[in-house]
Design an enzyme around this catalytic site. Sequence first.
Site, mmCIF file in Angstrom:
data_model
loop_
_atom_site.group_PDB
_atom_site.id
_atom_site.type_symbol
_atom_site.label_atom_id
_atom_site.label_comp_id
_atom_site.label_asym_id
_atom_site.label_seq_id
_atom_site.Cartn_x
_atom_site.Cartn_y
_atom_site.Cartn_z
ATOM 1 N N ASP A 91 7.676 18.045 -38.482
ATOM 2 C CA ASP A 91 6.901 17.357 -37.456
ATOM 3 C C ASP A 91 7.550 17.697 -36.118
ATOM 4 O OD1 ASP A 91 5.724 15.622 -35.654
ATOM 5 O OD2 ASP A 91 5.813 13.874 -36.967
ATOM 6 N N VAL A 92 6.872 18.512 -35.302
ATOM 7 C CA VAL A 92 7.497 18.992 -34.058
ATOM 8 C C VAL A 92 7.682 17.891 -33.021
ATOM 9 C CG1 VAL A 92 6.707 21.372 -34.353
ATOM 10 C CG2 VAL A 92 5.276 19.735 -33.074
ATOM 11 N N TYR A 183 -5.446 16.064 -23.824
ATOM 12 C CA TYR A 183 -5.161 17.453 -24.185
ATOM 13 C C TYR A 183 -4.797 18.270 -22.950
ATOM 14 C CZ TYR A 183 -6.193 22.233 -25.784
ATOM 15 O OH TYR A 183 -6.129 23.575 -26.071
ATOM 16 N N LYS A 187 -1.222 20.092 -21.912
ATOM 17 C CA LYS A 187 -1.194 21.548 -21.753
ATOM 18 C C LYS A 187 -0.719 21.943 -20.351
ATOM 19 C CE LYS A 187 -2.556 23.062 -25.805
ATOM 20 N NZ LYS A 187 -1.663 23.893 -26.641
ATOM 21 N N THR A 218 -11.788 29.102 -34.382
ATOM 22 C CA THR A 218 -10.764 28.897 -35.409
ATOM 23 C C THR A 218 -11.165 27.798 -36.393
ATOM 24 O OG1 THR A 218 -9.598 27.236 -34.086
ATOM 25 C CG2 THR A 218 -8.949 29.551 -33.766
#
Length: 342
Positions: A91-92, A183, A187, A218
Amino acid sequence: MTNRTKIAIAATGVAAGVLARNFYLRSLEREIAGEVVLITGGSRGLGLALARRFAREGCRIAICARDESELERAAADLSKRGAEVFTVRCDVTRRSDVEQMVEDVRQRFGRIDILVNNAGQIQVGPIEAMTVEDFEDAMNVMFWGVVYPTMTLLPSIMARNRGQIVNITSIGGKVGVPHLLPYSAAKYAAEGFSEGLHAELANTGVRITTIAPGLMRTGSYNAALFKGDQAAESRWFSMSASLPGLSMNANRAACQIVSAVKRGDAEKILSTPANLLAKAHALAPGLTQDLLGVIGSALLPKVAGDMKSKPGWSLRNLKSPKMRAILMLGRLAARHLNQRMA
């Protein structure tokens, strides 16, 4: 000389120019066969496409993700393609997990040459539906999830005076996009970290590459979190991330990213729409913000329903034959890239 002849000569000249440019760019690419590449969020989506591409270059691959079953499927996929692959559940957002992951990869391969910070998540919905926790979650994954691996690995590659860190940010880290605020904010933070790190390490042997993709096919909309009018939010986002012209093929994106890595580019923006938007915003930021505001007001879903509802996915889209047809390329990408299906 006829007009047709002039057009043919001009077309030949353009083609020759494109070929010469491509040849020149390839001449700048270094050989990376045998290098060890660690990709966070490498079990699906763009991360898996990158793992496949690096494997084709002869690299040894380490991938991490939180989902053990996803990692197993990705490892099987890569092994079938002849890759030497090592998986780590991580888990980063947890510093201790990241430190242990880096140590595990070093134990397996002896070193890490290229780190690709790719892990991410997408939250879609109006600001009225977002909470402070949504912003915290986004920052934990897409900012701290970049900082932790980078800072853990950096001392060793600086000591060797050799290595590369690749940060996958987004066009959303250059231009604020309505209904994607958590988001985009995360970013932007990752973009600033990556650009500053590149400048600071410019005179060392450590290369920092920032990749800012636009929309890509994706199948990531299957893993996105939708709030507010979930059916409407999932509809516009999944369409945008599936239609050609608006979105970019993930395999093509992976090829361009690996080429940028081999050249040691400082930055690569992916897709024509993303490049145009970034250039327009750099020249006239106020105008692009106003235009995005107009577009958002006209086309994006209105505030409706329970604004604080649990994030999720609307299955209504999958029951519509029209939407299934529109999302065909997105659904194919999801299957090809090990995405969980909605």
